[in-house]
Design an enzyme around this catalytic site. Sequence first.
Site, PDB file in Angstrom:
ATOM      1  N   CYS A 180      37.279  39.001  57.819  1.00 53.18           N
ATOM      2  CA  CYS A 180      37.307  39.944  56.856  1.00 53.18           C
ATOM      3  C   CYS A 180      38.508  40.167  56.825  1.00 53.18           C
ATOM      4  O   CYS A 180      39.583  40.402  57.000  1.00 53.18           O
ATOM      5  CB  CYS A 180      37.155  41.092  57.957  1.00 53.18           C
ATOM      6  SG  CYS A 180      36.598  42.771  56.930  1.00 53.18           S
ATOM      7  N   HIS A 207      30.083  32.512  51.224  1.00 53.90           N
ATOM      8  CA  HIS A 207      29.621  33.499  49.300  1.00 53.90           C
ATOM      9  C   HIS A 207      28.888  32.595  48.847  1.00 53.90           C
ATOM     10  O   HIS A 207      29.034  31.576  48.139  1.00 53.90           O
ATOM     11  CB  HIS A 207      31.149  35.010  49.347  1.00 53.90           C
ATOM     12  CG  HIS A 207      31.783  34.515  50.302  1.00 53.90           C
ATOM     13  ND1 HIS A 207      31.799  36.388  49.335  1.00 53.90           N
ATOM     14  CD2 HIS A 207      33.071  34.333  51.121  1.00 53.90           C
ATOM     15  CE1 HIS A 207      32.308  36.823  50.902  1.00 53.90           C
ATOM     16  NE2 HIS A 207      33.166  35.220  51.676  1.00 53.90           N
ATOM     17  N   GLU A 220      27.093  42.818  51.425  1.00 55.33           N
ATOM     18  CA  GLU A 220      27.205  41.674  53.128  1.00 55.33           C
ATOM     19  C   GLU A 220      26.009  41.062  54.103  1.00 55.33           C
ATOM     20  O   GLU A 220      25.348  42.254  53.978  1.00 55.33           O
ATOM     21  CB  GLU A 220      28.474  42.139  53.468  1.00 55.33           C
ATOM     22  CG  GLU A 220      29.709  42.798  52.274  1.00 55.33           C
ATOM     23  CD  GLU A 220      31.092  43.082  53.737  1.00 55.33           C
ATOM     24  OE1 GLU A 220      31.213  41.768  54.450  1.00 55.33           O
ATOM     25  OE2 GLU A 220      31.164  43.845  53.362  1.00 55.33           O
ATOM     26  N   CYS A 261      34.807  43.591  49.542  1.00 55.46           N
ATOM     27  CA  CYS A 261      35.002  43.152  50.197  1.00 55.46           C
ATOM     28  C   CYS A 261      36.081  41.974  49.998  1.00 55.46           C
ATOM     29  O   CYS A 261      35.917  41.325  49.082  1.00 55.46           O
ATOM     30  CB  CYS A 261      33.189  42.455  50.673  1.00 55.46           C
ATOM     31  SG  CYS A 261      33.705  40.567  51.247  1.00 55.46           S
ATOM     32  N   GLY A 318      34.749  38.334  49.701  1.00 59.20           N
ATOM     33  CA  GLY A 318      34.116  38.087  48.355  1.00 59.20           C
ATOM     34  C   GLY A 318      35.120  38.345  47.021  1.00 59.20           C
ATOM     35  O   GLY A 318      34.707  37.900  46.267  1.00 59.20           O
TER      36      GLY A 318
END
Length: 281
Positions: free
Chosen positions: A73, A164, A213, A222, A225
């Site tokens: 994260c 992703h 997510e 994110c 992301g």
Amino acid sequence: MKFTKMHGCGNDYIYINGSLEQIPQEKKPELVRMLSDRHFGVGGDGVIFINPSEEALFEMEMYNGDGSRGEMCGNGIRCVAKYVYDKGLTDQEAFDIISAGQVKHILLQTKDGKAVSARVNMGQPELTAEKIPVRSEKECVVDEEITVQGEIYHMTCVSMGNPHAVVFVEDVQNLQIENVGPYFERHERFPKRINTEFVHVNSRDSIDMRVWERGAGETLACGTGCCASVAACVLNGLTDRKVTVHVPGGAILIEWDQQDDSMYMTGPAVTVFEGEIDVRF
């Protein structure tokens, strides 16, 4: 149990010092679901335990709001860095944090003795389909068609330690993300589910992004992301390598270094409040 609520561009987690709070491992998913509930708990996109580590200065043990374990994260790791610095657990402004076996180097920006933002070396993007993982006949998934709920989309897939799928759209602001995000997340082509970024390109150095997510739903930001989105933009020839990613919760700067092939993420880390909650198992 003591906790700290923090966010990076609105991507909010509940942070727990794993050295002080001894939670049985098998009870953590249940605890995470309870704490993350925005009506009956503290409220957040998930829970992050900050633990000692032999491989790095600290370990980030991250869970999504549904109790599932997350690998990485980007917003969370910046907040972990702020937590350990602000709490005096380290006086270093540059150090490593490990999460699910991935070691990331962090450089803090501080003001008046507190960390306000961080630059993180997020490592090299993984583009090999089977390592992301995504089911494809091609080695890399770039601008590849996928059918979701009867609609054809074009996706570019990237792993930043977690998977992703980046989809370019004309109007990201009015996208009904709750109607499509869950179907991307659990699509049969993604054996470990997927985080999906919906991206609109503004210019060579600016994009808008919204994210669905896995295990959390739509979040306000994110970090991984953002990195994946910039990688997808570059691979499709849409932007340069230094891009400001505008998300609903703010802005994150991503740089894809051409020399070392690493992604560098710079963004804020904010403490919201601290508290104590009665937890019984």
